[in-house]
Write a protein that holds these residues in place. Structure first.
Motif, PDB file in Angstrom:
ATOM      1  N   THR A  19      -1.546  40.239 -25.464  1.00  0.00           N
ATOM      2  CA  THR A  19      -1.473  40.410 -24.063  1.00  0.00           C
ATOM      3  C   THR A  19       0.138  40.539 -23.836  1.00  0.00           C
ATOM      4  O   THR A  19       1.027  39.897 -24.382  1.00  0.00           O
ATOM      5  N   GLN A  20       0.463  41.712 -22.901  1.00  0.00           N
ATOM      6  CA  GLN A  20       1.789  41.809 -22.817  1.00  0.00           C
ATOM      7  C   GLN A  20       2.069  42.553 -21.280  1.00  0.00           C
ATOM      8  O   GLN A  20       0.987  42.801 -20.769  1.00  0.00           O
ATOM      9  N   GLN A  21       3.419  42.433 -20.829  1.00  0.00           N
ATOM     10  CA  GLN A  21       3.468  43.093 -19.537  1.00  0.00           C
ATOM     11  C   GLN A  21       4.559  44.266 -19.473  1.00  0.00           C
ATOM     12  O   GLN A  21       5.635  43.988 -19.388  1.00  0.00           O
ATOM     13  N   PRO A  22       4.198  45.209 -20.371  1.00  0.00           N
ATOM     14  CA  PRO A  22       5.067  46.300 -20.203  1.00  0.00           C
ATOM     15  C   PRO A  22       5.675  47.023 -18.978  1.00  0.00           C
ATOM     16  O   PRO A  22       4.669  47.555 -18.287  1.00  0.00           O
ATOM     17  N   ALA A  23       6.942  47.162 -18.453  1.00  0.00           N
ATOM     18  CA  ALA A  23       7.259  47.517 -17.285  1.00  0.00           C
ATOM     19  C   ALA A  23       7.324  49.216 -17.504  1.00  0.00           C
ATOM     20  O   ALA A  23       6.948  50.025 -16.560  1.00  0.00           O
ATOM     21  N   GLU A  24       8.025  49.499 -18.744  1.00  0.00           N
ATOM     22  CA  GLU A  24       8.256  50.707 -19.027  1.00  0.00           C
ATOM     23  C   GLU A  24       7.394  51.129 -20.423  1.00  0.00           C
ATOM     24  O   GLU A  24       7.777  50.112 -21.359  1.00  0.00           O
ATOM     25  N   VAL A  25       7.243  52.348 -20.660  1.00  0.00           N
ATOM     26  CA  VAL A  25       6.355  52.674 -22.005  1.00  0.00           C
ATOM     27  C   VAL A  25       7.233  53.909 -22.484  1.00  0.00           C
ATOM     28  O   VAL A  25       7.311  54.752 -21.828  1.00  0.00           O
ATOM     29  N   SER A  26       7.588  54.087 -23.971  1.00  0.00           N
ATOM     30  CA  SER A  26       8.243  55.065 -24.360  1.00  0.00           C
ATOM     31  C   SER A  26       7.290  56.014 -24.648  1.00  0.00           C
ATOM     32  O   SER A  26       6.317  55.661 -25.465  1.00  0.00           O
ATOM     33  N   ILE A  27       6.952  57.178 -24.024  1.00  0.00           N
ATOM     34  CA  ILE A  27       5.697  57.988 -24.204  1.00  0.00           C
ATOM     35  C   ILE A  27       6.290  59.279 -25.099  1.00  0.00           C
ATOM     36  O   ILE A  27       5.441  60.168 -25.683  1.00  0.00           O
ATOM     37  N   ALA A  28       7.480  59.444 -25.346  1.00  0.00           N
ATOM     38  CA  ALA A  28       8.166  60.271 -26.146  1.00  0.00           C
ATOM     39  C   ALA A  28       9.612  60.013 -26.396  1.00  0.00           C
ATOM     40  O   ALA A  28      10.170  59.026 -25.812  1.00  0.00           O
ATOM     41  N   LYS A  98      -7.881  43.701 -27.061  1.00  0.00           N
ATOM     42  CA  LYS A  98      -8.713  43.058 -28.307  1.00  0.00           C
ATOM     43  C   LYS A  98      -8.952  44.458 -29.316  1.00  0.00           C
ATOM     44  O   LYS A  98      -9.659  45.321 -28.779  1.00  0.00           O
ATOM     45  N   ARG A  99      -8.623  44.215 -30.478  1.00  0.00           N
ATOM     46  CA  ARG A  99      -8.753  45.145 -31.486  1.00  0.00           C
ATOM     47  C   ARG A  99     -10.027  44.718 -32.452  1.00  0.00           C
ATOM     48  O   ARG A  99      -9.654  43.696 -32.923  1.00  0.00           O
ATOM     49  N   TYR A 100     -10.825  45.364 -32.672  1.00  0.00           N
ATOM     50  CA  TYR A 100     -11.953  45.048 -33.425  1.00  0.00           C
ATOM     51  C   TYR A 100     -11.855  45.574 -35.062  1.00  0.00           C
ATOM     52  O   TYR A 100     -12.406  45.293 -35.859  1.00  0.00           O
ATOM     53  N   ILE A 101     -10.779  46.701 -34.774  1.00  0.00           N
ATOM     54  CA  ILE A 101     -10.516  47.221 -36.293  1.00  0.00           C
ATOM     55  C   ILE A 101      -9.116  47.465 -36.241  1.00  0.00           C
ATOM     56  O   ILE A 101      -8.345  47.570 -34.990  1.00  0.00           O
ATOM     57  N   PRO A 102      -8.329  47.813 -37.267  1.00  0.00           N
ATOM     58  CA  PRO A 102      -6.899  48.066 -37.210  1.00  0.00           C
ATOM     59  C   PRO A 102      -6.589  49.247 -36.509  1.00  0.00           C
ATOM     60  O   PRO A 102      -7.382  50.181 -36.734  1.00  0.00           O
ATOM     61  N   LEU A 103      -5.759  49.173 -35.306  1.00  0.00           N
ATOM     62  CA  LEU A 103      -5.213  50.405 -34.783  1.00  0.00           C
ATOM     63  C   LEU A 103      -3.833  50.784 -34.967  1.00  0.00           C
ATOM     64  O   LEU A 103      -3.220  49.786 -34.911  1.00  0.00           O
ATOM     65  N   ASP A 104      -3.608  52.060 -35.069  1.00  0.00           N
ATOM     66  CA  ASP A 104      -2.158  52.324 -35.372  1.00  0.00           C
ATOM     67  C   ASP A 104      -1.348  52.719 -33.862  1.00  0.00           C
ATOM     68  O   ASP A 104      -0.265  53.461 -34.065  1.00  0.00           O
ATOM     69  N   ILE A 105      -2.052  52.523 -32.838  1.00  0.00           N
ATOM     70  CA  ILE A 105      -1.443  52.825 -31.555  1.00  0.00           C
ATOM     71  C   ILE A 105      -1.434  51.493 -30.651  1.00  0.00           C
ATOM     72  O   ILE A 105      -2.136  50.712 -30.762  1.00  0.00           O
ATOM     73  N   GLU A 106      -0.162  51.505 -29.920  1.00  0.00           N
ATOM     74  CA  GLU A 106       0.015  50.310 -29.130  1.00  0.00           C
ATOM     75  C   GLU A 106      -0.781  50.503 -27.719  1.00  0.00           C
ATOM     76  O   GLU A 106      -1.006  51.710 -27.317  1.00  0.00           O
ATOM     77  N   PRO A 107      -1.260  49.553 -27.356  1.00  0.00           N
ATOM     78  CA  PRO A 107      -2.171  49.447 -26.046  1.00  0.00           C
ATOM     79  C   PRO A 107      -1.521  50.113 -24.854  1.00  0.00           C
ATOM     80  O   PRO A 107      -1.909  50.915 -24.249  1.00  0.00           O
ATOM     81  N   ALA A 108      -0.035  49.918 -24.800  1.00  0.00           N
ATOM     82  CA  ALA A 108       0.758  50.419 -23.544  1.00  0.00           C
ATOM     83  C   ALA A 108       0.742  52.116 -23.862  1.00  0.00           C
ATOM     84  O   ALA A 108       0.786  52.699 -22.788  1.00  0.00           O
ATOM     85  N   HIS A 109       0.631  52.537 -25.068  1.00  0.00           N
ATOM     86  CA  HIS A 109       0.606  53.980 -25.328  1.00  0.00           C
ATOM     87  C   HIS A 109      -0.675  54.602 -24.761  1.00  0.00           C
ATOM     88  O   HIS A 109      -0.695  55.426 -24.057  1.00  0.00           O
ATOM     89  N   ILE A 110      -1.643  53.801 -25.069  1.00  0.00           N
ATOM     90  CA  ILE A 110      -2.877  54.211 -24.601  1.00  0.00           C
ATOM     91  C   ILE A 110      -3.168  54.440 -23.021  1.00  0.00           C
ATOM     92  O   ILE A 110      -3.536  55.114 -22.377  1.00  0.00           O
TER      93      ILE A 110
END
Length: 182
Positions: A19-28, A98-110
C-alpha cells in the motif's frame, strides 16, 4: 502436473501486497503526473482484453475495472483464469496492490497509464509536470499525445472498441479491447 500445481500454490502463498500513497508518479523521463483521486460520483464497470507488448514478448490478460463509491478497483487474470494482480485506489489517494505473480511494473505506473487513457485532457493538463498533452480528433479515431519538448513520449489512439497505448520512451505497447462496459 505436480510441478505446475506446486508452482501455483507457492505463487499464491508468496504473493505480496503493498500500500502506498503516491502524490506524483514519474510517467517518463522528466515528466510526472499528479494522480487524481477517484470521484465518488463516478460509477463505471469495464471488462477488457489487455495485450501488453514489451521487448518483443506479448502478454494477454483479462482486466476488470470498476469505479464505485470513491474507489477504483482493477483485477487482472490470465486467459487461463489464474489471478495476476489486484489494484485499488481510493479517494484518499492510497494505492493497494496484491501481486499473485512477480510483476516488473509499479502499481502507481499502472494507475498513471489508466489515468492518461481515461481522464479528459483538460483535467490532465493541470496535473502534468514537465510535459504537454494534446488530443486530435480525425475521421477514423481520436489520438492523444504526451510531449516533452516537442518530442512525443506517449501516444494513445482511440478506436470504437479498442484503445492503443504506446509508451515511446519505455518501449511498450498496450492494446485494450473492450469486452463489456456499463
Amino acid at each position: 502436473m505436480q510441478r505446475y500445481l506446486v508452482t501455483i500454490i507457492l505463487t499464491l502463498l508468496f504473493s505480496c501486497s503493498t500500500t502506498q500513497q503516491p502524490a506524483e508518479v514519474s510517467i517518463a523521463k522528466d515528466i510526472a503526473l499528479k494522480l487524481q483521486s477517484v470521484d465518488e460520483e463516478v460509477k463505471y464497470y469495464q471488462q477488457a482484453l489487455l495485450t501488453v507488448t514489451m521487448q518483443e514478448q506479448q502478454h494477454n490478460m483479462l482486466v476488470n475495472t470498476e469505479y464505485t463509491q470513491g474507489k477504483l478497483a482493477i483485477v487482472a487474470v490470465s486467459l487461463q483464469g489464474m489471478p495476476l494482480f489486484e489494484l485499488t485506489h481510493d479517494d484518499f489517494g492510497y494505492v493497494d496492490i496484491k501481486r499473485y505473480i512477480p510483476l516488473d511494473i509499479e502499481p502507481a505506473h499502472i494507475l498513471a497509464d489508466m489515468q492518461l487513457i481515461q481522464i479528459p485532457v483538460n483535467k490532465l493538463s493541470s496535473r502534468l509536470i514537465g510535459g504537454r498533452i494534446e488530443e486530435v480528433q480525425n475521421a477514423e479515431n481520436r489520438v492523444r499525445t504526451l510531449y516533452f519538448h516537442q518530442q512525443p513520449v506517449i501516444e494513445v489512439t482511440y478506436f470504437d472498441s479498442v484503445i492503443e497505448f504506446h509508451h515511446l520512451q519505455r518501449q511498450y505497447k498496450m492494446t485494450i479491447k473492450k469486452l463489456k462496459a456499463h
